[in-house]
Design an enzyme around this catalytic site. Structure first.
Site, mmCIF file in Angstrom:
data_model
loop_
_atom_site.group_PDB
_atom_site.id
_atom_site.type_symbol
_atom_site.label_atom_id
_atom_site.label_comp_id
_atom_site.label_asym_id
_atom_site.label_seq_id
_atom_site.Cartn_x
_atom_site.Cartn_y
_atom_site.Cartn_z
ATOM 1 C CB ILE A 183 -0.957 -0.149 1.328
ATOM 2 C CG1 ILE A 183 -2.058 -1.236 0.755
ATOM 3 C CG2 ILE A 183 -1.867 1.305 0.743
ATOM 4 C CD1 ILE A 183 -3.141 -1.577 2.214
ATOM 5 C CG PHE A 223 1.061 0.879 -5.592
ATOM 6 C CD1 PHE A 223 2.179 1.078 -7.303
ATOM 7 C CD2 PHE A 223 1.583 -0.957 -5.494
ATOM 8 C CE1 PHE A 223 2.944 0.549 -8.211
ATOM 9 C CE2 PHE A 223 1.695 -1.313 -6.423
ATOM 10 C CZ PHE A 223 2.780 -1.240 -7.466
ATOM 11 C CD GLU A 224 -3.222 4.776 -1.796
ATOM 12 O OE1 GLU A 224 -3.381 5.665 -1.630
ATOM 13 O OE2 GLU A 224 -3.973 4.063 -2.277
ATOM 14 N N GLY A 225 2.245 6.130 -1.497
ATOM 15 C CA GLY A 225 3.197 7.627 -1.409
ATOM 16 C C GLY A 225 2.714 8.060 -0.480
ATOM 17 N NE ARG A 254 -2.934 -0.283 -4.593
ATOM 18 C CZ ARG A 254 -2.821 0.771 -3.805
ATOM 19 N NH1 ARG A 254 -3.221 2.086 -4.608
ATOM 20 N NH2 ARG A 254 -3.400 0.765 -2.777
#
Length: 274
Positions: free
Chosen positions: A33, A36-38, A158
């Protein structure tokens, strides 16, 4: 190819509450998570104007943050990590856990789907409310790579990562070693695959497995132009004279059937040996 064996062990991460066992995301799932979220430690407005901070935390998460996400708000990395963990455990983990009774998720499947839910909102549509098979879920997950009808490379990456994790078996679930299946013996390698159309050495004994992974017994095998024989236990006959259907055959120490003229002798018990 001539093979030798190995083994590994692992298992799922569970939390037990009373009599009910609930799954929790693993560190590997959290890292997926995060990747890909940063993370942004200062509040910002996303592409549709929603105030956001940390790993995608918004005012919809106020029960977790206890504060309003507004212009000028800054948080520490520790707080961002804690808000992510609480959001996953309280909001998105349960969205996947509710289908656990139907599927019996392993840890990799659970982690992949929690990441998906964190991004999409739930897995209801993906699983068709728990009616789709695992194979269909793995097939469909890739299709959720669009926003506003447009394919985004980041979403594609993702979804591919989530699908790969979803399809990765837990090591503890991988069959390793000898398995008797419907009366036929097979040998599973540490990657979960059967030995097929190949030799395998176990405890110093050589065995041959056919195209379907079944161990040969009381059978001849021609390998690279040379003949070998597998005894009733499946082991390669080596270094002896051996009776097969009322005929005597000679086999060398390498298991190859010998041809031509060779010398035999009687041992101290009177038995004939090569």
């Amino acid at each position: 190819m001539w093979r030798c064996k190995g083994s590994e062990k692992s298992g799922p991460f569970l939390i037990i509450i009373g009599r009910k066992t609930l799954m929790k995301i693993s560190q590997k799932g959290l890292e997926l998570i995060k990747k890909f979220e940063g993370c942004r430690l200062k509040a910002y407005q996303d592409s549709v104007g929603v105030w956001t901070i940390g790993y995608g935390t918004t005012n919809a998460d106020k029960t977790i943050t206890g504060t309003n996400i507004v212009s000028g708000l800054q948080i520490s990395q520790k707080i961002a990590d804690e808000w992510l963990r609480q959001s996953v455990d309280k909001k998105y983990g349960p969205k996947v856990e509710k289908y656990n009774a139907a599927y019996g998720w392993n840890q990799n499947e659970f982690d992949a789907l929690v990441s998906f839910a964190y991004n999409i909102g739930s897995i209801d549509q993906l699983t068709a409310n728990g009616t789709r098979s695992r194979s269909i879920i793995a097939e469909k997950i890739i299709q959720y790579n669009k926003a506003g009808g447009k394919v985004f490379p980041g979403l594609t990456r993702r979804r591919e990562a989530e699908r790969a994790l979803f399809l990765t078996p837990m090591v503890s679930e991988v069959k390793i070693g000898w398995k008797n299946e419907n009366g036929k013996w097979s040998f599973y390698l540490s990657n979960g695959q059967k030995v097929k159309n190949d030799w395998y050495c176990d405890n110093g004994k050589w065995y041959w497995f056919g195209d379907d992974g079944t161990m040969f017994a009381n059978q001849w095998v021609q390998y690279k132009g040379k003949w070998y024989y597998l005894s009733d236990s499946g082991t390669m006959v080596t270094d002896k004279l051996f009776a097969i259907k009322n005929e005597i055959f000679a086999f060398g120490s390498d298991g190859v059937m010998r041809e031509g003229t060779f010398t035999v002798h009687a041992n101290s018990r009177g038995a004939i040996e090569l």
